[in-house]
Design a protein around this motif. Sequence first.
Motif, PDB file in Angstrom:
ATOM      1  N   THR A  58       0.830  -1.200   0.000  1.00 38.67           N
ATOM      2  CA  THR A  58       0.000   0.000   0.000  1.00 38.67           C
ATOM      3  C   THR A  58       0.868   1.255   0.000  1.00 38.67           C
ATOM      4  O   THR A  58       0.607   2.225  -0.727  1.00 38.67           O
ATOM      5  CB  THR A  58      -0.928   0.013   1.228  1.00 38.67           C
ATOM      6  OG1 THR A  58      -1.746  -1.165   1.223  1.00 38.67           O
ATOM      7  CG2 THR A  58      -1.823   1.238   1.221  1.00 38.67           C
ATOM      8  N   VAL A  59       1.929   1.240   0.794  1.00 39.41           N
ATOM      9  CA  VAL A  59       2.859   2.371   0.835  1.00 39.41           C
ATOM     10  C   VAL A  59       3.552   2.529  -0.517  1.00 39.41           C
ATOM     11  O   VAL A  59       3.740   3.652  -1.013  1.00 39.41           O
ATOM     12  CB  VAL A  59       3.899   2.164   1.955  1.00 39.41           C
ATOM     13  CG1 VAL A  59       4.973   3.247   1.898  1.00 39.41           C
ATOM     14  CG2 VAL A  59       3.217   2.159   3.312  1.00 39.41           C
ATOM     15  N   LYS A  60       3.934   1.391  -1.124  1.00 44.78           N
ATOM     16  CA  LYS A  60       4.566   1.442  -2.436  1.00 44.78           C
ATOM     17  C   LYS A  60       3.631   2.065  -3.472  1.00 44.78           C
ATOM     18  O   LYS A  60       4.067   2.883  -4.311  1.00 44.78           O
ATOM     19  CB  LYS A  60       4.962   0.032  -2.868  1.00 44.78           C
ATOM     20  CG  LYS A  60       5.633  -0.026  -4.231  1.00 44.78           C
ATOM     21  CD  LYS A  60       5.950  -1.460  -4.620  1.00 44.78           C
ATOM     22  CE  LYS A  60       6.561  -1.530  -6.012  1.00 44.78           C
ATOM     23  NZ  LYS A  60       6.822  -2.933  -6.436  1.00 44.78           N
ATOM     24  N   GLU A  61       2.358   1.707  -3.436  1.00 46.81           N
ATOM     25  CA  GLU A  61       1.388   2.275  -4.375  1.00 46.81           C
ATOM     26  C   GLU A  61       1.248   3.782  -4.174  1.00 46.81           C
ATOM     27  O   GLU A  61       1.125   4.534  -5.150  1.00 46.81           O
ATOM     28  CB  GLU A  61       0.036   1.586  -4.194  1.00 46.81           C
ATOM     29  CG  GLU A  61       0.018   0.139  -4.688  1.00 46.81           C
ATOM     30  CD  GLU A  61      -1.283  -0.552  -4.351  1.00 46.81           C
ATOM     31  OE1 GLU A  61      -2.168   0.107  -3.729  1.00 46.81           O
ATOM     32  OE2 GLU A  61      -1.428  -1.744  -4.686  1.00 46.81           O
ATOM     33  N   GLN A  62       1.256   4.220  -2.920  1.00 47.06           N
ATOM     34  CA  GLN A  62       1.162   5.658  -2.645  1.00 47.06           C
ATOM     35  C   GLN A  62       2.370   6.402  -3.189  1.00 47.06           C
ATOM     36  O   GLN A  62       2.244   7.500  -3.729  1.00 47.06           O
ATOM     37  CB  GLN A  62       1.027   5.883  -1.134  1.00 47.06           C
ATOM     38  CG  GLN A  62      -0.295   5.444  -0.547  1.00 47.06           C
ATOM     39  CD  GLN A  62      -1.465   6.275  -1.049  1.00 47.06           C
ATOM     40  OE1 GLN A  62      -1.313   7.461  -1.362  1.00 47.06           O
ATOM     41  NE2 GLN A  62      -2.625   5.663  -1.142  1.00 47.06           N
ATOM     42  N   LEU A  63       3.553   5.801  -3.057  1.00 45.16           N
ATOM     43  CA  LEU A  63       4.767   6.432  -3.578  1.00 45.16           C
ATOM     44  C   LEU A  63       4.728   6.507  -5.106  1.00 45.16           C
ATOM     45  O   LEU A  63       5.079   7.537  -5.695  1.00 45.16           O
ATOM     46  CB  LEU A  63       5.989   5.640  -3.123  1.00 45.16           C
ATOM     47  CG  LEU A  63       7.351   6.174  -3.592  1.00 45.16           C
ATOM     48  CD1 LEU A  63       7.568   7.596  -3.107  1.00 45.16           C
ATOM     49  CD2 LEU A  63       8.477   5.267  -3.117  1.00 45.16           C
ATOM     50  N   GLN A  64       4.295   5.420  -5.747  1.00 45.60           N
ATOM     51  CA  GLN A  64       4.195   5.426  -7.205  1.00 45.60           C
ATOM     52  C   GLN A  64       3.173   6.455  -7.679  1.00 45.60           C
ATOM     53  O   GLN A  64       3.381   7.112  -8.711  1.00 45.60           O
ATOM     54  CB  GLN A  64       3.826   4.028  -7.698  1.00 45.60           C
ATOM     55  CG  GLN A  64       4.929   2.994  -7.510  1.00 45.60           C
ATOM     56  CD  GLN A  64       4.485   1.598  -7.887  1.00 45.60           C
ATOM     57  OE1 GLN A  64       3.285   1.290  -7.910  1.00 45.60           O
ATOM     58  NE2 GLN A  64       5.445   0.732  -8.177  1.00 45.60           N
ATOM     59  N   LEU A  65       2.078   6.593  -6.941  1.00 47.57           N
ATOM     60  CA  LEU A  65       1.056   7.575  -7.301  1.00 47.57           C
ATOM     61  C   LEU A  65       1.610   8.998  -7.198  1.00 47.57           C
ATOM     62  O   LEU A  65       1.353   9.841  -8.064  1.00 47.57           O
ATOM     63  CB  LEU A  65      -0.160   7.419  -6.382  1.00 47.57           C
ATOM     64  CG  LEU A  65      -1.360   8.323  -6.666  1.00 47.57           C
ATOM     65  CD1 LEU A  65      -1.918   8.039  -8.060  1.00 47.57           C
ATOM     66  CD2 LEU A  65      -2.444   8.128  -5.612  1.00 47.57           C
ATOM     67  N   ALA A  66       2.405   9.254  -6.164  1.00 42.51           N
ATOM     68  CA  ALA A  66       3.001  10.584  -6.002  1.00 42.51           C
ATOM     69  C   ALA A  66       3.994  10.878  -7.126  1.00 42.51           C
ATOM     70  O   ALA A  66       4.056  11.995  -7.642  1.00 42.51           O
ATOM     71  CB  ALA A  66       3.689  10.671  -4.635  1.00 42.51           C
ATOM     72  N   GLU A  67       4.780   9.868  -7.510  1.00 41.88           N
ATOM     73  CA  GLU A  67       5.741  10.055  -8.604  1.00 41.88           C
ATOM     74  C   GLU A  67       5.028  10.319  -9.922  1.00 41.88           C
ATOM     75  O   GLU A  67       5.446  11.193 -10.707  1.00 41.88           O
ATOM     76  CB  GLU A  67       6.624   8.817  -8.718  1.00 41.88           C
ATOM     77  CG  GLU A  67       7.615   8.672  -7.568  1.00 41.88           C
ATOM     78  CD  GLU A  67       8.431   7.416  -7.679  1.00 41.88           C
ATOM     79  OE1 GLU A  67       8.007   6.488  -8.406  1.00 41.88           O
ATOM     80  OE2 GLU A  67       9.502   7.344  -7.041  1.00 41.88           O
ATOM     81  N   LYS A  68       3.945   9.590 -10.190  1.00 45.12           N
ATOM     82  CA  LYS A  68       3.181   9.821 -11.415  1.00 45.12           C
ATOM     83  C   LYS A  68       2.575  11.211 -11.421  1.00 45.12           C
ATOM     84  O   LYS A  68       2.553  11.900 -12.463  1.00 45.12           O
ATOM     85  CB  LYS A  68       2.085   8.760 -11.548  1.00 45.12           C
ATOM     86  CG  LYS A  68       2.592   7.377 -11.887  1.00 45.12           C
ATOM     87  CD  LYS A  68       1.423   6.398 -12.011  1.00 45.12           C
ATOM     88  CE  LYS A  68       1.937   4.994 -12.341  1.00 45.12           C
ATOM     89  NZ  LYS A  68       0.814   4.019 -12.439  1.00 45.12           N
ATOM     90  N   SER A  69       2.086  11.652 -10.269  1.00 46.77           N
ATOM     91  CA  SER A  69       1.490  12.983 -10.175  1.00 46.77           C
ATOM     92  C   SER A  69       2.530  14.064 -10.455  1.00 46.77           C
ATOM     93  O   SER A  69       2.259  15.041 -11.155  1.00 46.77           O
ATOM     94  CB  SER A  69       0.890  13.174  -8.775  1.00 46.77           C
ATOM     95  OG  SER A  69       0.359  14.467  -8.631  1.00 46.77           O
ATOM     96  N   ALA A  70       3.743  13.858  -9.924  1.00 48.41           N
ATOM     97  CA  ALA A  70       4.810  14.845 -10.149  1.00 48.41           C
ATOM     98  C   ALA A  70       5.242  14.874 -11.614  1.00 48.41           C
ATOM     99  O   ALA A  70       5.449  15.938 -12.197  1.00 48.41           O
ATOM    100  CB  ALA A  70       5.996  14.528  -9.243  1.00 48.41           C
ATOM    101  N   LYS A  71       5.375  13.696 -12.219  1.00 51.10           N
ATOM    102  CA  LYS A  71       5.796  13.628 -13.620  1.00 51.10           C
ATOM    103  C   LYS A  71       4.748  14.217 -14.549  1.00 51.10           C
ATOM    104  O   LYS A  71       5.077  14.802 -15.588  1.00 51.10           O
ATOM    105  CB  LYS A  71       6.097  12.182 -14.000  1.00 51.10           C
ATOM    106  CG  LYS A  71       7.369  11.637 -13.360  1.00 51.10           C
ATOM    107  CD  LYS A  71       7.630  10.193 -13.748  1.00 51.10           C
ATOM    108  CE  LYS A  71       8.909   9.679 -13.092  1.00 51.10           C
ATOM    109  NZ  LYS A  71       9.165   8.250 -13.440  1.00 51.10           N
ATOM    110  N   SER A  72       3.462  14.060 -14.183  1.00 45.48           N
ATOM    111  CA  SER A  72       2.406  14.646 -15.014  1.00 45.48           C
ATOM    112  C   SER A  72       2.442  16.170 -14.983  1.00 45.48           C
ATOM    113  O   SER A  72       1.869  16.826 -15.854  1.00 45.48           O
ATOM    114  CB  SER A  72       1.038  14.152 -14.531  1.00 45.48           C
ATOM    115  OG  SER A  72       0.737  14.668 -13.243  1.00 45.48           O
ATOM    116  N   ARG A  73       3.139  16.717 -13.994  1.00 42.34           N
ATOM    117  CA  ARG A  73       3.296  18.176 -13.882  1.00 42.34           C
ATOM    118  C   ARG A  73       4.653  18.640 -14.406  1.00 42.34           C
ATOM    119  O   ARG A  73       5.076  19.767 -14.129  1.00 42.34           O
ATOM    120  CB  ARG A  73       3.105  18.604 -12.428  1.00 42.34           C
ATOM    121  CG  ARG A  73       1.666  18.439 -11.940  1.00 42.34           C
ATOM    122  CD  ARG A  73       1.566  18.630 -10.420  1.00 42.34           C
ATOM    123  NE  ARG A  73       0.195  18.691  -9.963  1.00 42.34           N
ATOM    124  CZ  ARG A  73      -0.581  17.638  -9.775  1.00 42.34           C
ATOM    125  NH1 ARG A  73      -0.107  16.419 -10.016  1.00 42.34           N
ATOM    126  NH2 ARG A  73      -1.826  17.774  -9.352  1.00 42.34           N
TER     127      ARG A  73
END
Length: 231
Positions: A139-154
Amino acid sequence: METPLNGEGLLSRLDPRIKIVLFLVLAWTVALAGNLLQVFAFLPLALLFYGTAYRKTATILKLLLFADFFLLFVVLTQLFLGSPYEGVLIFFKSTVIVLFSLLLLTTSSVFDLLHALHHLKVPNKLLQITFFFYRYLFTVKEQLQLAEKSAKSRGFVPKTSIQTYRTYAYFMGNLLLKSYFKSENVYKALISRGFKGYFPVFRHFNLRRFDILFALFTIIYWGVAVWKFYL
């Protein structure tokens, strides 16, 4: 954290309690080996275990090579220190122990291994910590991946810069806060369901004839190897 050989071969049918005890005995004995002959004395047993899961040869070799890659640095270090034999000995001891761990431990699920450790009287609090760590690590890994995707989309592109370091610091801080709030929610959910510090288990292990015969065979092999090569 995964058990890639779970459900594969005869070893997956063994009682996990038997496998854990046998692994500890074999790994400890190999770790105490003082020469290569003592280490190689247990290699036929490891290969025999491997024969029960030969269909997963690619997976086994991949994991062994991954472990051996780091062991090569140990060999090189010992080489520069003037003790090449010690480096080679450590390399083969570690390889055999890793092979035993793959074939005896990863042929059961993580939850079966924790259940078996409970029957082997490992402290319950330690098992609970391990269980929750395994359960929510992904679950923590998924949250980290989600944050990285959000940053890259910006438009975020990792570089060797203060901005990149600051961004990753934000990632870690955000992840820490989300983990804390998640743990609070999990705790409240458990309390509301009557959790009292342990999980009730409805399926228990039963020793079968196959488990006893396998344990006897392994212990006899271990005893003969120790008597012939260690004593």
